[in-house]
Write an enzyme that holds these catalytic residues in place. Structure first.
Site, PDB file in Angstrom:
ATOM      1  N   LYS A 184       0.781  -1.199  -0.100  1.00 61.62           N
ATOM      2  CA  LYS A 184       0.079  -0.141   0.030  1.00 61.62           C
ATOM      3  C   LYS A 184       0.952   1.296   0.073  1.00 61.62           C
ATOM      4  O   LYS A 184       2.045   1.150   0.363  1.00 61.62           O
ATOM      5  CB  LYS A 184      -0.948  -0.148   1.240  1.00 61.62           C
ATOM      6  CG  LYS A 184      -1.939  -1.144   0.968  1.00 61.62           C
ATOM      7  CD  LYS A 184      -2.756  -1.189   2.319  1.00 61.62           C
ATOM      8  CE  LYS A 184      -3.885  -2.316   2.186  1.00 61.62           C
ATOM      9  NZ  LYS A 184      -4.719  -2.264   3.384  1.00 61.62           N
ATOM     10  N   TYR A 218     -12.725  -1.532  -2.887  1.00 60.38           N
ATOM     11  CA  TYR A 218     -13.160  -1.824  -1.657  1.00 60.38           C
ATOM     12  C   TYR A 218     -14.891  -1.525  -1.338  1.00 60.38           C
ATOM     13  O   TYR A 218     -15.236  -1.112  -0.161  1.00 60.38           O
ATOM     14  CB  TYR A 218     -12.313  -0.831  -0.548  1.00 60.38           C
ATOM     15  CG  TYR A 218     -10.795  -1.048  -0.259  1.00 60.38           C
ATOM     16  CD1 TYR A 218     -10.797  -2.101   0.564  1.00 60.38           C
ATOM     17  CD2 TYR A 218      -9.846  -0.489  -0.803  1.00 60.38           C
ATOM     18  CE1 TYR A 218      -9.586  -2.774   0.843  1.00 60.38           C
ATOM     19  CE2 TYR A 218      -8.454  -0.998  -0.556  1.00 60.38           C
ATOM     20  CZ  TYR A 218      -8.415  -1.996   0.166  1.00 60.38           C
ATOM     21  OH  TYR A 218      -7.126  -2.405   0.571  1.00 60.38           O
ATOM     22  N   PHE A 272     -14.851   4.473   8.045  1.00 59.83           N
ATOM     23  CA  PHE A 272     -13.397   4.949   7.770  1.00 59.83           C
ATOM     24  C   PHE A 272     -13.459   4.809   6.156  1.00 59.83           C
ATOM     25  O   PHE A 272     -12.358   4.948   5.546  1.00 59.83           O
ATOM     26  CB  PHE A 272     -12.501   3.655   8.181  1.00 59.83           C
ATOM     27  CG  PHE A 272     -12.662   2.277   7.905  1.00 59.83           C
ATOM     28  CD1 PHE A 272     -12.255   1.872   6.839  1.00 59.83           C
ATOM     29  CD2 PHE A 272     -13.528   1.540   8.753  1.00 59.83           C
ATOM     30  CE1 PHE A 272     -12.546   0.357   6.529  1.00 59.83           C
ATOM     31  CE2 PHE A 272     -13.821   0.182   8.497  1.00 59.83           C
ATOM     32  CZ  PHE A 272     -13.327  -0.249   7.454  1.00 59.83           C
ATOM     33  N   ARG A 312      -2.505 -14.601   4.290  1.00 61.57           N
ATOM     34  CA  ARG A 312      -2.931 -13.872   5.634  1.00 61.57           C
ATOM     35  C   ARG A 312      -2.184 -13.938   6.956  1.00 61.57           C
ATOM     36  O   ARG A 312      -2.046 -12.995   7.877  1.00 61.57           O
ATOM     37  CB  ARG A 312      -4.405 -14.233   5.778  1.00 61.57           C
ATOM     38  CG  ARG A 312      -5.311 -13.888   4.627  1.00 61.57           C
ATOM     39  CD  ARG A 312      -5.666 -12.415   4.579  1.00 61.57           C
ATOM     40  NE  ARG A 312      -6.449 -11.792   5.533  1.00 61.57           N
ATOM     41  CZ  ARG A 312      -7.138 -10.868   5.575  1.00 61.57           C
ATOM     42  NH1 ARG A 312      -7.374 -10.138   4.546  1.00 61.57           N
ATOM     43  NH2 ARG A 312      -7.897 -10.190   6.796  1.00 61.57           N
ATOM     44  N   THR A 355      -5.130  -7.244  10.888  1.00 58.09           N
ATOM     45  CA  THR A 355      -5.571  -5.827  10.213  1.00 58.09           C
ATOM     46  C   THR A 355      -4.876  -4.877  11.076  1.00 58.09           C
ATOM     47  O   THR A 355      -4.379  -3.796  10.542  1.00 58.09           O
ATOM     48  CB  THR A 355      -7.110  -5.716  10.013  1.00 58.09           C
ATOM     49  OG1 THR A 355      -7.568  -6.762   9.385  1.00 58.09           O
ATOM     50  CG2 THR A 355      -7.474  -4.270   9.440  1.00 58.09           C
ATOM     51  N   ARG A 410       2.580  -6.786   8.947  1.00 57.67           N
ATOM     52  CA  ARG A 410       2.212  -5.747   9.412  1.00 57.67           C
ATOM     53  C   ARG A 410       2.743  -5.453  10.757  1.00 57.67           C
ATOM     54  O   ARG A 410       2.974  -4.106  11.100  1.00 57.67           O
ATOM     55  CB  ARG A 410       0.655  -6.016   9.669  1.00 57.67           C
ATOM     56  CG  ARG A 410      -0.163  -5.653   8.222  1.00 57.67           C
ATOM     57  CD  ARG A 410      -1.421  -6.187   8.136  1.00 57.67           C
ATOM     58  NE  ARG A 410      -2.462  -5.818   7.089  1.00 57.67           N
ATOM     59  CZ  ARG A 410      -3.500  -6.330   6.858  1.00 57.67           C
ATOM     60  NH1 ARG A 410      -4.062  -7.296   7.400  1.00 57.67           N
ATOM     61  NH2 ARG A 410      -4.083  -5.843   5.712  1.00 57.67           N
ATOM     62  N   ASN A 459      -1.895   0.279   6.888  1.00 60.74           N
ATOM     63  CA  ASN A 459      -1.234  -1.181   7.297  1.00 60.74           C
ATOM     64  C   ASN A 459      -0.408  -2.004   6.379  1.00 60.74           C
ATOM     65  O   ASN A 459      -0.309  -3.081   6.443  1.00 60.74           O
ATOM     66  CB  ASN A 459      -2.394  -1.922   8.031  1.00 60.74           C
ATOM     67  CG  ASN A 459      -3.607  -2.339   7.023  1.00 60.74           C
ATOM     68  OD1 ASN A 459      -3.359  -2.115   5.940  1.00 60.74           O
ATOM     69  ND2 ASN A 459      -4.679  -2.999   7.427  1.00 60.74           N
ATOM     70  N   HIS A 489      -2.040  -5.561   1.584  1.00 63.30           N
ATOM     71  CA  HIS A 489      -3.279  -6.158   1.652  1.00 63.30           C
ATOM     72  C   HIS A 489      -3.123  -7.797   1.379  1.00 63.30           C
ATOM     73  O   HIS A 489      -2.205  -7.873   0.566  1.00 63.30           O
ATOM     74  CB  HIS A 489      -4.111  -5.503   0.287  1.00 63.30           C
ATOM     75  CG  HIS A 489      -5.248  -5.973  -0.236  1.00 63.30           C
ATOM     76  ND1 HIS A 489      -6.528  -6.155   0.565  1.00 63.30           N
ATOM     77  CD2 HIS A 489      -5.531  -7.089  -1.177  1.00 63.30           C
ATOM     78  CE1 HIS A 489      -7.375  -6.821  -0.158  1.00 63.30           C
ATOM     79  NE2 HIS A 489      -6.858  -7.684  -1.089  1.00 63.30           N
ATOM     80  N   GLU A 512      -9.955  -9.714  -7.623  1.00 61.79           N
ATOM     81  CA  GLU A 512      -8.818  -8.573  -7.112  1.00 61.79           C
ATOM     82  C   GLU A 512      -7.968  -8.762  -8.238  1.00 61.79           C
ATOM     83  O   GLU A 512      -7.243  -7.842  -8.648  1.00 61.79           O
ATOM     84  CB  GLU A 512      -8.525  -8.698  -5.905  1.00 61.79           C
ATOM     85  CG  GLU A 512      -9.510  -8.627  -4.783  1.00 61.79           C
ATOM     86  CD  GLU A 512      -9.143  -9.020  -3.292  1.00 61.79           C
ATOM     87  OE1 GLU A 512     -10.055  -8.558  -2.317  1.00 61.79           O
ATOM     88  OE2 GLU A 512      -7.915  -9.293  -3.138  1.00 61.79           O
TER      89      GLU A 512
END
Ligand code: IDP
Ligand code: MG
Length: 139
Positions: free
Chosen positions: A11, A51, A59, A87, A93, A104, A114, A117, A128
């Site tokens: 990100k 998203y 948010f 993950r 998260t 993270r 964070n 993704h 995606e």
């Protein structure tokens, strides 16, 4: 549908801080093969669509601002059990809750910013990946 692929984005915060190399090293050292990858920047329309599931969340506006403020690295990754293992590699998260050694925990600043993704299902990994690499010869 492939069950051995996932989709990731490094990100804007991770790119801004110069962490592309370190994060990719961690990803490949963890056994993921990079199937497709590009540096790109999402438009507001892109981020809202990507998203969309979060559009009612408080948010959402902040998330769209964040995800569009600079370049990202989008990539498709391959490994056995890719979605779940990735993950695990990225961690929770909220980096405050992320396990030691996760991406993270190492590189994220907050629940919003964070660093990375990771798709949450095989179905979303395919959606995606197609969103960012439609028409590309990666398969
Ligand atoms: P995930 O990225 O771990 O799957 P999601 O709940 O799907 O987490 O949220 C998508 C993204 O939205 C998060 O990665 C984070 O950037 C942002 N986000 C999630 N919860 C919050 C929050 O409470 N405040 C600000 N941003 C958030
Ligand atoms: Mg999610």
């Amino acid at each position: 549908m492939a069950t051995n692929r996932t989709f990731t984005m490094l990100k804007p915060d991770a790119v801004e801080k110069g962490h592309i190399g370190a994060i990719l090293e961690k990803i490949t050292a963890s056994g993921f093969r990079i199937v497709a990858m590009k540096l790109t920047q999402m438009t507001a329309a892109d981020a809202k669509e990507f998203y969309a599931i979060h559009k009612e969340r408080p948010f959402f506006g902040e998330l769209v601002e964040y995800m569009t403020r600079g370049p990202i690295v989008a990539a498709v990754l391959e490994k056995d059990n890719a979605v779940e293992d990735f993950r695990t590699l990225i961690g929770a998260t909220n980096p405050a809750d992320a396990a030691e050694g996760t991406i993270r925990k190492l590189y994220a600043a907050s629940i919003g910013e964070n660093a990375v993704h990771g798709s949450d299902s095989d179905e979303n990994a395919a959606i995606e990946s197609a969103f960012h690499f439609a028409g590309r010869e990666m398969f």
